[in-house]
Design an enzyme around this catalytic site. Sequence first.
Site: not given
Length: 526
Positions: A189, A195, A247-248, A333, A364, A492
Amino acid sequence: MFETLKSLAAARDGRRIDALFEQDAERAATFSIQHDGLLFDYSKTQLDSEVVEALLAVAEGADVAVRRDAMFNGQKINETEGRAVLHTALRNLDGAPVLVEGEDVMPEVLKTLARMEAVAHEIRGSEITDVVNIGIGGSDLGPKMGAIALSPYHDGPRCHFVSNVDGADIADTLKGCNPETTLFIIASKTFTTIETMTNARTAWDWLEKHDVSTDGKFVALSSNKEKAGEWGIPESRVFGFEDWVGGRYSMWGPIGLSLMIAVGPEDFRAFLRGGLAMDTHFREAPLAENMPVMLALVGVWHNQVLGHATRAVLPYDNRLSRLPAYLQQLEMESNGKGVSMDGADLAFNSGPVVWGEPGTNGQHAFYQLIHQGTRVVPCEFMVAAKGHEPELAHHHALLIANCFAQSEALMRGRTLDEAREKVAGKFEGDELERQAKHRVFPGNRPSTTLVYETLDPETLGKIVALYEHRVFVEGVILNINSYDQWGVELGKELATTLGPMVTGEQGADGKDGSTRQLLAFVHNNM
Protein backbone atom coordinates in the site's frame (compact mmCIF):
# COMPACT_ATOMS: atom_id res chain seq x y z
CA MET A 1 -20.59 -9.09 30.69
CA PHE A 2 -20.39 -12.89 30.71
CA GLU A 3 -21.61 -13.56 34.28
CA THR A 4 -24.96 -15.02 33.21
CA LEU A 5 -23.32 -17.18 30.59
CA LYS A 6 -20.71 -18.45 33.05
CA SER A 7 -23.49 -19.37 35.46
CA LEU A 8 -25.27 -21.27 32.70
CA ALA A 9 -22.01 -23.01 31.82
CA ALA A 10 -21.42 -24.02 35.44
CA ALA A 11 -24.90 -25.49 35.66
CA ARG A 12 -24.15 -27.59 32.58
CA ASP A 13 -20.73 -28.76 33.67
CA GLY A 14 -20.37 -32.45 32.96
CA ARG A 15 -23.42 -32.63 30.73
CA ARG A 16 -22.68 -34.63 27.62
CA ILE A 17 -23.34 -33.32 24.14
CA ASP A 18 -24.44 -36.69 22.79
CA ALA A 19 -27.08 -36.86 25.53
CA LEU A 20 -28.62 -33.68 24.13
CA PHE A 21 -29.37 -35.51 20.87
CA GLU A 22 -31.04 -38.32 22.82
CA GLN A 23 -33.27 -35.76 24.57
CA ASP A 24 -34.19 -33.83 21.41
CA ALA A 25 -34.73 -35.58 18.09
CA GLU A 26 -34.85 -32.21 16.32
CA ARG A 27 -31.63 -30.87 17.84
CA ALA A 28 -29.61 -30.93 14.60
CA ALA A 29 -32.21 -28.85 12.75
CA THR A 30 -32.70 -26.47 15.66
CA PHE A 31 -29.02 -25.71 16.11
CA SER A 32 -28.03 -25.19 12.50
CA ILE A 33 -28.53 -22.64 9.73
CA GLN A 34 -29.01 -23.40 6.04
CA HIS A 35 -28.67 -20.52 3.62
CA ASP A 36 -27.75 -20.10 -0.02
CA GLY A 37 -25.99 -23.43 -0.51
CA LEU A 38 -24.32 -23.51 2.92
CA LEU A 39 -25.16 -25.57 6.00
CA PHE A 40 -23.67 -24.43 9.30
CA ASP A 41 -24.25 -27.09 11.97
CA TYR A 42 -23.38 -26.11 15.54
CA SER A 43 -25.46 -28.80 17.24
CA LYS A 44 -22.37 -30.73 18.45
CA THR A 45 -21.72 -28.13 21.17
CA GLN A 46 -23.00 -27.55 24.69
CA LEU A 47 -25.38 -24.87 23.44
CA ASP A 48 -29.05 -25.23 24.25
CA SER A 49 -31.96 -22.85 23.78
CA GLU A 50 -31.37 -21.05 27.08
CA VAL A 51 -27.67 -20.55 26.32
CA VAL A 52 -28.42 -19.32 22.81
CA GLU A 53 -30.96 -16.86 24.21
CA ALA A 54 -28.34 -15.56 26.65
CA LEU A 55 -25.72 -15.27 23.90
CA LEU A 56 -28.14 -13.36 21.68
CA ALA A 57 -28.87 -11.04 24.61
CA VAL A 58 -25.13 -10.30 24.85
CA ALA A 59 -25.01 -9.54 21.12
CA GLU A 60 -28.02 -7.27 21.39
CA GLY A 61 -26.61 -5.56 24.47
CA ALA A 62 -23.38 -4.89 22.57
CA ASP A 63 -25.39 -3.28 19.74
CA VAL A 64 -24.06 -5.70 17.13
CA ALA A 65 -26.81 -4.73 14.68
CA VAL A 66 -26.21 -1.01 15.23
CA ARG A 67 -22.44 -1.37 14.77
CA ARG A 68 -23.00 -3.56 11.71
CA ASP A 69 -25.11 -0.87 10.07
CA ALA A 70 -22.55 1.76 11.01
CA MET A 71 -19.84 -0.24 9.25
CA PHE A 72 -21.82 -0.69 6.04
CA ASN A 73 -22.85 2.96 6.11
CA GLY A 74 -19.24 4.18 6.09
CA GLN A 75 -19.01 5.47 9.65
CA LYS A 76 -15.50 5.57 11.13
CA ILE A 77 -15.76 2.49 13.32
CA ASN A 78 -11.96 2.12 13.25
CA GLU A 79 -11.78 4.75 15.95
CA THR A 80 -8.09 4.56 16.85
CA GLU A 81 -7.13 5.41 13.27
CA GLY A 82 -10.18 7.55 12.45
CA ARG A 83 -11.16 5.43 9.46
CA ALA A 84 -14.21 3.80 7.96
CA VAL A 85 -14.18 0.02 7.41
CA LEU A 86 -15.47 -0.65 3.92
CA HIS A 87 -13.85 -3.70 2.35
CA THR A 88 -17.48 -4.68 1.73
CA ALA A 89 -17.69 -1.85 -0.82
CA LEU A 90 -15.12 -3.67 -2.98
CA ARG A 91 -17.64 -6.47 -3.61
CA ASN A 92 -20.69 -4.22 -3.90
CA LEU A 93 -21.27 -5.12 -7.54
CA ASP A 94 -24.77 -3.66 -7.46
CA GLY A 95 -23.14 -0.25 -7.11
CA ALA A 96 -25.58 0.96 -4.45
CA PRO A 97 -24.19 4.20 -2.99
CA VAL A 98 -21.74 3.89 -0.09
CA LEU A 99 -20.94 7.21 1.52
CA VAL A 100 -17.75 8.22 3.30
CA GLU A 101 -17.96 11.75 4.68
CA GLY A 102 -20.84 12.41 2.31
CA GLU A 103 -19.09 11.18 -0.84
CA ASP A 104 -20.17 8.07 -2.73
CA VAL A 105 -17.10 5.83 -3.09
CA MET A 106 -18.72 3.34 -5.45
CA PRO A 107 -17.97 5.07 -8.78
CA GLU A 108 -14.24 4.91 -8.05
CA VAL A 109 -14.47 1.32 -6.75
CA LEU A 110 -16.19 0.15 -9.92
CA LYS A 111 -13.80 2.17 -12.09
CA THR A 112 -10.83 0.46 -10.42
CA LEU A 113 -12.45 -2.95 -10.90
CA ALA A 114 -12.91 -2.21 -14.61
CA ARG A 115 -9.25 -1.13 -14.89
CA MET A 116 -8.18 -4.36 -13.16
CA GLU A 117 -10.25 -6.38 -15.61
CA ALA A 118 -8.73 -4.58 -18.59
CA VAL A 119 -5.17 -5.22 -17.39
CA ALA A 120 -6.03 -8.82 -16.52
CA HIS A 121 -7.40 -9.41 -20.00
CA GLU A 122 -4.29 -7.82 -21.51
CA ILE A 123 -1.92 -9.98 -19.45
CA ARG A 124 -3.93 -13.17 -20.01
CA GLY A 125 -3.79 -12.51 -23.78
CA SER A 126 -0.05 -11.78 -23.83
CA GLU A 127 3.07 -13.98 -23.83
CA ILE A 128 3.22 -13.86 -20.01
CA THR A 129 3.38 -17.40 -18.59
CA ASP A 130 4.09 -16.64 -14.93
CA VAL A 131 2.88 -13.97 -12.52
CA VAL A 132 4.76 -13.47 -9.27
CA ASN A 133 2.87 -11.60 -6.55
CA ILE A 134 5.31 -9.98 -4.12
CA GLY A 135 3.66 -8.90 -0.88
CA ILE A 136 3.35 -9.89 2.74
CA GLY A 137 0.58 -10.25 5.31
CA GLY A 138 -2.74 -9.28 3.79
CA SER A 139 -1.01 -8.60 0.46
CA ASP A 140 -0.06 -12.27 0.27
CA LEU A 141 -2.24 -14.51 2.45
CA GLY A 142 -5.57 -13.68 0.82
CA PRO A 143 -4.69 -13.96 -2.88
CA LYS A 144 -2.45 -16.97 -2.23
CA MET A 145 -5.19 -18.77 -0.33
CA GLY A 146 -7.69 -17.88 -3.07
CA ALA A 147 -5.43 -18.96 -5.91
CA ILE A 148 -4.93 -22.41 -4.36
CA ALA A 149 -8.62 -22.72 -3.51
CA LEU A 150 -9.72 -21.94 -7.07
CA SER A 151 -7.04 -23.90 -8.89
CA PRO A 152 -9.66 -25.84 -10.94
CA TYR A 153 -10.65 -22.51 -12.49
CA HIS A 154 -7.14 -21.43 -13.53
CA ASP A 155 -6.91 -20.77 -17.25
CA GLY A 156 -4.40 -17.92 -17.19
CA PRO A 157 -0.70 -17.60 -16.37
CA ARG A 158 0.73 -19.60 -13.49
CA CYS A 159 0.54 -17.73 -10.18
CA HIS A 160 3.38 -17.62 -7.64
CA PHE A 161 3.59 -15.81 -4.32
CA VAL A 162 6.67 -14.43 -2.59
CA SER A 163 6.33 -12.96 0.88
CA ASN A 164 9.21 -13.93 3.16
CA VAL A 165 12.28 -11.68 3.21
CA ASP A 166 14.27 -14.90 3.53
CA GLY A 167 16.08 -15.04 0.19
CA ALA A 168 15.13 -18.70 -0.16
CA ASP A 169 11.54 -17.70 -0.90
CA ILE A 170 12.19 -15.63 -4.00
CA ALA A 171 15.17 -17.73 -5.11
CA ASP A 172 13.14 -20.93 -5.13
CA THR A 173 10.25 -19.20 -6.90
CA LEU A 174 12.34 -17.69 -9.67
CA LYS A 175 14.07 -21.01 -10.44
CA GLY A 176 10.92 -22.16 -12.21
CA CYS A 177 10.30 -18.93 -14.14
CA ASN A 178 11.47 -17.60 -17.49
CA PRO A 179 12.58 -13.95 -17.20
CA GLU A 180 11.28 -13.23 -20.70
CA THR A 181 7.71 -14.23 -19.81
CA THR A 182 7.41 -13.39 -16.11
CA LEU A 183 5.40 -10.47 -14.72
CA PHE A 184 5.81 -9.15 -11.17
CA ILE A 185 3.04 -7.63 -9.06
CA ILE A 186 4.38 -5.52 -6.17
CA ALA A 187 1.69 -5.38 -3.51
CA SER A 188 2.44 -2.73 -0.90
CA LYS A 189 0.00 0.00 0.00
CA THR A 190 2.77 2.43 0.94
CA PHE A 191 5.37 1.01 -1.44
CA THR A 192 7.76 1.05 1.50
CA THR A 193 7.17 -2.33 3.22
CA ILE A 194 10.74 -3.48 3.73
CA GLU A 195 10.19 -7.20 3.06
CA THR A 196 8.19 -6.51 -0.09
CA MET A 197 10.49 -3.85 -1.48
CA THR A 198 13.59 -5.96 -0.80
CA ASN A 199 12.05 -8.83 -2.76
CA ALA A 200 10.91 -6.45 -5.50
CA ARG A 201 14.46 -5.11 -5.92
CA THR A 202 15.74 -8.70 -6.17
CA ALA A 203 13.18 -9.38 -8.90
CA TRP A 204 14.32 -6.25 -10.76
CA ASP A 205 17.96 -7.34 -10.48
CA TRP A 206 17.02 -10.83 -11.70
CA LEU A 207 15.58 -9.41 -14.91
CA GLU A 208 18.62 -7.20 -15.48
CA LYS A 209 20.97 -10.12 -14.78
CA HIS A 210 19.28 -11.99 -17.63
CA ASP A 211 19.41 -8.91 -19.93
CA VAL A 212 15.63 -8.64 -19.94
CA SER A 213 14.07 -5.18 -20.01
CA THR A 214 12.08 -4.24 -16.92
CA ASP A 215 9.65 -2.22 -19.05
CA GLY A 216 6.15 -3.60 -18.70
CA LYS A 217 7.28 -6.30 -16.28
CA PHE A 218 5.92 -4.71 -13.11
CA VAL A 219 2.47 -3.83 -11.80
CA ALA A 220 2.04 -1.94 -8.52
CA LEU A 221 -0.80 -2.45 -6.07
CA SER A 222 -0.21 0.67 -4.05
CA SER A 223 -1.66 4.01 -3.10
CA ASN A 224 1.77 5.62 -3.44
CA LYS A 225 1.77 6.41 -7.15
CA GLU A 226 4.80 8.67 -6.78
CA LYS A 227 7.08 5.92 -5.45
CA ALA A 228 5.73 3.44 -7.98
CA GLY A 229 6.52 5.99 -10.67
CA GLU A 230 10.09 6.23 -9.42
CA TRP A 231 10.33 2.52 -10.19
CA GLY A 232 9.25 3.24 -13.74
CA ILE A 233 5.80 1.75 -13.30
CA PRO A 234 3.32 3.83 -15.36
CA GLU A 235 0.18 5.11 -13.68
CA SER A 236 -1.92 2.82 -15.89
CA ARG A 237 -0.25 -0.13 -14.11
CA VAL A 238 -0.72 1.24 -10.57
CA PHE A 239 -3.83 0.25 -8.62
CA GLY A 240 -4.48 2.07 -5.37
CA PHE A 241 -6.97 1.50 -2.59
CA GLU A 242 -8.29 3.67 0.17
CA ASP A 243 -7.39 3.69 3.86
CA TRP A 244 -10.81 2.21 4.64
CA VAL A 245 -9.58 -1.13 3.29
CA GLY A 246 -7.41 -2.95 5.82
CA GLY A 247 -4.65 -5.22 4.54
CA ARG A 248 -6.17 -8.47 5.81
CA TYR A 249 -9.50 -7.51 4.20
CA SER A 250 -8.07 -6.42 0.86
CA MET A 251 -8.19 -9.43 -1.46
CA TRP A 252 -11.55 -8.23 -2.85
CA GLY A 253 -9.88 -5.29 -4.61
CA PRO A 254 -6.53 -4.61 -6.31
CA ILE A 255 -4.69 -6.98 -3.96
CA GLY A 256 -6.70 -9.74 -5.67
CA LEU A 257 -5.29 -8.91 -9.12
CA SER A 258 -3.10 -12.03 -9.22
CA LEU A 259 -6.17 -14.16 -8.52
CA MET A 260 -8.12 -12.34 -11.23
CA ILE A 261 -5.32 -12.98 -13.73
CA ALA A 262 -5.27 -16.68 -12.82
CA VAL A 263 -9.00 -17.40 -13.01
CA GLY A 264 -10.20 -14.57 -15.24
CA PRO A 265 -12.36 -11.53 -14.53
CA GLU A 266 -15.64 -13.45 -14.82
CA ASP A 267 -14.78 -15.93 -12.08
CA PHE A 268 -13.28 -13.16 -9.97
CA ARG A 269 -16.62 -11.36 -10.19
CA ALA A 270 -18.31 -14.59 -9.08
CA PHE A 271 -16.02 -14.53 -6.03
CA LEU A 272 -17.14 -10.96 -5.35
CA ARG A 273 -20.78 -11.95 -5.79
CA GLY A 274 -20.33 -14.62 -3.15
CA GLY A 275 -19.00 -12.06 -0.70
CA LEU A 276 -21.86 -9.71 -1.53
CA ALA A 277 -24.39 -12.51 -0.97
CA MET A 278 -22.98 -13.13 2.52
CA ASP A 279 -23.02 -9.37 3.20
CA THR A 280 -26.72 -9.28 2.32
CA HIS A 281 -27.45 -12.24 4.58
CA PHE A 282 -25.46 -10.66 7.42
CA ARG A 283 -27.35 -7.38 7.07
CA GLU A 284 -30.84 -8.81 6.70
CA ALA A 285 -31.15 -12.08 8.63
CA PRO A 286 -32.39 -11.97 12.25
CA LEU A 287 -29.53 -12.54 14.67
CA ALA A 288 -30.71 -16.03 15.63
CA GLU A 289 -30.79 -17.06 11.95
CA ASN A 290 -27.67 -15.14 10.97
CA MET A 291 -24.74 -17.40 10.07
CA PRO A 292 -21.88 -14.98 10.89
CA VAL A 293 -23.57 -13.98 14.16
CA MET A 294 -24.10 -17.55 15.32
CA LEU A 295 -20.58 -18.59 14.26
CA ALA A 296 -19.29 -15.70 16.37
CA LEU A 297 -21.49 -16.54 19.36
CA VAL A 298 -20.30 -20.14 19.32
CA GLY A 299 -16.76 -18.75 19.39
CA VAL A 300 -17.55 -16.47 22.33
CA TRP A 301 -19.13 -19.37 24.21
CA HIS A 302 -16.08 -21.54 23.74
CA ASN A 303 -13.41 -18.90 24.37
CA GLN A 304 -14.67 -16.20 26.71
CA VAL A 305 -17.19 -18.35 28.61
CA LEU A 306 -15.70 -21.85 28.74
CA GLY A 307 -12.09 -20.70 28.55
CA HIS A 308 -10.95 -22.78 25.58
CA ALA A 309 -7.95 -20.80 24.38
CA THR A 310 -7.55 -22.22 20.88
CA ARG A 311 -9.73 -22.89 17.87
CA ALA A 312 -8.84 -25.47 15.20
CA VAL A 313 -9.98 -24.78 11.63
CA LEU A 314 -10.09 -28.10 9.80
CA PRO A 315 -11.05 -27.87 6.11
CA TYR A 316 -11.59 -31.30 4.56
CA ASP A 317 -10.74 -29.72 1.25
CA ASN A 318 -7.12 -29.83 0.17
CA ARG A 319 -7.53 -26.69 -1.91
CA LEU A 320 -8.36 -24.81 1.29
CA SER A 321 -4.93 -25.75 2.66
CA ARG A 322 -4.04 -22.09 3.23
CA LEU A 323 -7.35 -21.11 4.80
CA PRO A 324 -6.16 -21.75 8.39
CA ALA A 325 -3.13 -19.49 7.79
CA TYR A 326 -5.38 -16.84 6.23
CA LEU A 327 -7.74 -16.99 9.21
CA GLN A 328 -4.81 -16.79 11.63
CA GLN A 329 -4.15 -13.27 10.40
CA LEU A 330 -7.79 -12.36 9.91
CA GLU A 331 -8.77 -13.37 13.44
CA MET A 332 -5.61 -12.98 15.51
CA GLU A 333 -4.49 -9.65 14.06
CA SER A 334 -8.03 -8.33 14.31
CA ASN A 335 -9.06 -9.53 17.77
CA GLY A 336 -5.73 -10.16 19.47
CA LYS A 337 -6.07 -7.05 21.60
CA GLY A 338 -5.62 -6.29 25.28
CA VAL A 339 -7.58 -3.06 25.66
CA SER A 340 -11.16 -2.04 24.92
CA MET A 341 -12.25 0.77 22.63
CA ASP A 342 -11.90 3.31 25.44
CA GLY A 343 -8.37 2.15 26.30
CA ALA A 344 -9.28 0.23 29.45
CA ASP A 345 -7.66 -3.15 30.07
CA LEU A 346 -9.86 -6.07 29.03
CA ALA A 347 -11.37 -7.95 31.95
CA PHE A 348 -11.55 -11.18 29.92
CA ASN A 349 -9.63 -13.01 27.22
CA SER A 350 -9.61 -11.54 23.74
CA GLY A 351 -9.48 -13.64 20.57
CA PRO A 352 -8.33 -17.28 20.59
CA VAL A 353 -5.28 -18.85 18.97
CA VAL A 354 -6.38 -20.04 15.53
CA TRP A 355 -4.65 -22.95 13.85
CA GLY A 356 -5.30 -25.97 11.68
CA GLU A 357 -4.45 -28.14 8.69
CA PRO A 358 -6.52 -29.63 5.88
CA GLY A 359 -8.27 -32.94 5.81
CA THR A 360 -6.94 -36.31 6.75
CA ASN A 361 -3.39 -34.94 6.99
CA GLY A 362 -4.24 -33.48 10.37
CA GLN A 363 -5.66 -36.79 11.55
CA HIS A 364 -2.18 -38.25 11.31
CA ALA A 365 -0.58 -35.27 13.03
CA PHE A 366 -2.39 -33.51 15.88
CA TYR A 367 -5.77 -35.21 16.23
CA GLN A 368 -4.27 -37.33 18.98
CA LEU A 369 -4.21 -34.21 21.15
CA ILE A 370 -7.71 -33.03 20.30
CA HIS A 371 -9.17 -36.48 21.02
CA GLN A 372 -7.24 -37.58 24.12
CA GLY A 373 -5.26 -34.55 25.29
CA THR A 374 -5.98 -32.73 28.53
CA ARG A 375 -7.08 -29.51 26.83
CA VAL A 376 -10.37 -29.10 24.98
CA VAL A 377 -9.91 -27.70 21.48
CA PRO A 378 -13.14 -26.60 19.76
CA CYS A 379 -12.95 -27.71 16.13
CA GLU A 380 -14.45 -26.12 13.04
CA PHE A 381 -14.82 -28.66 10.23
CA MET A 382 -15.72 -27.77 6.66
CA VAL A 383 -16.24 -29.93 3.60
CA ALA A 384 -17.82 -29.83 0.15
CA ALA A 385 -20.68 -32.14 -0.77
CA LYS A 386 -19.10 -32.60 -4.21
CA GLY A 387 -15.52 -32.42 -5.42
CA HIS A 388 -14.10 -31.24 -8.75
CA GLU A 389 -12.90 -34.69 -9.88
CA PRO A 390 -15.92 -36.86 -10.78
CA GLU A 391 -13.62 -39.70 -11.79
CA LEU A 392 -12.31 -39.70 -8.19
CA ALA A 393 -15.69 -39.57 -6.46
CA HIS A 394 -14.66 -42.51 -4.27
CA HIS A 395 -11.86 -40.34 -2.86
CA HIS A 396 -14.35 -37.61 -2.00
CA ALA A 397 -16.77 -40.04 -0.37
CA LEU A 398 -13.93 -41.25 1.86
CA LEU A 399 -13.00 -37.66 2.63
CA ILE A 400 -16.54 -36.79 3.73
CA ALA A 401 -16.76 -39.97 5.81
CA ASN A 402 -13.56 -39.01 7.62
CA CYS A 403 -14.77 -35.47 8.27
CA PHE A 404 -18.10 -36.54 9.73
CA ALA A 405 -16.49 -39.40 11.66
CA GLN A 406 -14.06 -37.05 13.40
CA SER A 407 -16.79 -34.71 14.61
CA GLU A 408 -18.83 -37.69 15.81
CA ALA A 409 -15.83 -39.24 17.57
CA LEU A 410 -15.01 -35.95 19.32
CA MET A 411 -18.55 -35.79 20.64
CA ARG A 412 -19.20 -39.46 21.40
CA GLY A 413 -15.83 -40.67 22.63
CA ARG A 414 -15.23 -44.19 23.91
CA THR A 415 -15.96 -45.33 27.47
CA LEU A 416 -13.69 -47.53 29.58
CA ASP A 417 -16.18 -50.42 29.24
CA GLU A 418 -16.10 -50.08 25.45
CA ALA A 419 -12.33 -49.93 25.53
CA ARG A 420 -12.19 -53.10 27.63
CA GLU A 421 -14.27 -54.88 25.00
CA LYS A 422 -11.81 -53.75 22.32
CA VAL A 423 -8.88 -55.48 24.04
CA ALA A 424 -10.69 -58.39 25.71
CA GLY A 425 -9.04 -61.66 24.76
CA LYS A 426 -5.73 -59.97 24.07
CA PHE A 427 -4.91 -59.05 27.67
CA GLU A 428 -5.95 -60.10 31.17
CA GLY A 429 -6.12 -58.66 34.68
CA ASP A 430 -4.18 -55.47 35.41
CA GLU A 431 -2.67 -55.42 31.92
CA LEU A 432 -6.14 -55.48 30.36
CA GLU A 433 -7.13 -52.51 32.52
CA ARG A 434 -3.97 -50.61 31.63
CA GLN A 435 -4.34 -51.24 27.92
CA ALA A 436 -8.03 -50.34 28.02
CA LYS A 437 -7.34 -46.97 29.64
CA HIS A 438 -5.04 -46.03 26.78
CA ARG A 439 -7.94 -46.57 24.40
CA VAL A 440 -10.47 -44.39 26.23
CA PHE A 441 -11.69 -41.26 24.44
CA PRO A 442 -13.33 -38.77 26.83
CA GLY A 443 -15.54 -37.36 24.09
CA ASN A 444 -17.87 -34.47 24.86
CA ARG A 445 -15.60 -32.24 22.80
CA PRO A 446 -17.37 -29.57 20.76
CA SER A 447 -17.21 -28.98 17.05
CA THR A 448 -19.08 -27.19 14.28
CA THR A 449 -19.35 -28.23 10.64
CA LEU A 450 -19.77 -26.06 7.56
CA VAL A 451 -20.91 -27.98 4.48
CA TYR A 452 -21.13 -26.37 1.05
CA GLU A 453 -22.10 -27.71 -2.37
CA THR A 454 -18.73 -27.37 -4.09
CA LEU A 455 -15.75 -25.05 -3.78
CA ASP A 456 -16.41 -22.68 -6.67
CA PRO A 457 -15.56 -18.95 -6.80
CA GLU A 458 -18.91 -17.82 -5.41
CA THR A 459 -18.76 -20.27 -2.52
CA LEU A 460 -15.23 -19.18 -1.64
CA GLY A 461 -16.49 -15.60 -1.51
CA LYS A 462 -19.25 -16.60 0.88
CA ILE A 463 -16.85 -18.47 3.17
CA VAL A 464 -14.32 -15.63 3.37
CA ALA A 465 -17.03 -13.03 4.01
CA LEU A 466 -18.60 -15.33 6.62
CA TYR A 467 -15.39 -15.36 8.62
CA GLU A 468 -14.81 -11.64 8.15
CA HIS A 469 -18.19 -10.89 9.69
CA ARG A 470 -17.60 -13.43 12.45
CA VAL A 471 -14.49 -11.43 13.42
CA PHE A 472 -16.54 -8.23 13.37
CA VAL A 473 -19.26 -9.63 15.64
CA GLU A 474 -16.78 -11.03 18.15
CA GLY A 475 -14.91 -7.73 18.18
CA VAL A 476 -18.09 -5.77 18.86
CA ILE A 477 -19.05 -8.09 21.71
CA LEU A 478 -15.56 -7.76 23.23
CA ASN A 479 -15.68 -3.98 22.68
CA ILE A 480 -12.33 -3.94 20.90
CA ASN A 481 -11.21 -2.41 17.62
CA SER A 482 -10.86 -5.25 15.12
CA TYR A 483 -9.42 -2.98 12.44
CA ASP A 484 -6.11 -1.66 13.76
CA GLN A 485 -2.95 -3.68 14.36
CA TRP A 486 -0.59 -1.74 16.56
CA GLY A 487 0.81 -5.00 17.88
CA VAL A 488 2.88 -5.51 14.72
CA GLU A 489 4.70 -2.18 15.02
CA LEU A 490 7.24 -2.68 17.80
CA GLY A 491 9.00 -5.63 16.21
CA LYS A 492 9.25 -3.72 12.92
CA GLU A 493 10.80 -0.73 14.65
CA LEU A 494 13.35 -2.89 16.49
CA ALA A 495 14.24 -4.76 13.29
CA THR A 496 15.13 -1.43 11.67
CA THR A 497 17.56 -0.59 14.48
CA LEU A 498 18.99 -4.12 14.50
CA GLY A 499 19.74 -4.17 10.77
CA PRO A 500 23.06 -2.26 11.01
CA MET A 501 24.03 -4.32 14.05
CA VAL A 502 23.57 -7.56 12.09
CA THR A 503 25.76 -6.30 9.23
CA GLY A 504 28.39 -5.00 11.66
CA GLU A 505 28.03 -1.38 10.60
CA GLN A 506 27.00 -0.47 14.14
CA GLY A 507 27.76 -1.85 17.57
CA ALA A 508 25.17 -3.43 19.85
CA ASP A 509 25.59 -0.96 22.68
CA GLY A 510 22.43 -0.65 24.74
CA LYS A 511 21.07 -4.06 23.71
CA ASP A 512 20.33 -6.72 26.31
CA GLY A 513 22.77 -9.54 26.97
CA SER A 514 20.76 -12.12 25.05
CA THR A 515 20.57 -10.00 21.90
CA ARG A 516 24.30 -9.21 22.09
CA GLN A 517 25.08 -12.92 22.42
CA LEU A 518 22.89 -13.78 19.45
CA LEU A 519 24.53 -11.08 17.33
CA ALA A 520 28.01 -12.25 18.34
CA PHE A 521 27.20 -15.82 17.30
CA VAL A 522 25.97 -14.61 13.90
CA HIS A 523 29.05 -12.43 13.36
CA ASN A 524 31.36 -15.34 14.23
CA ASN A 525 29.59 -17.62 11.76
CA MET A 526 28.76 -15.37 8.82
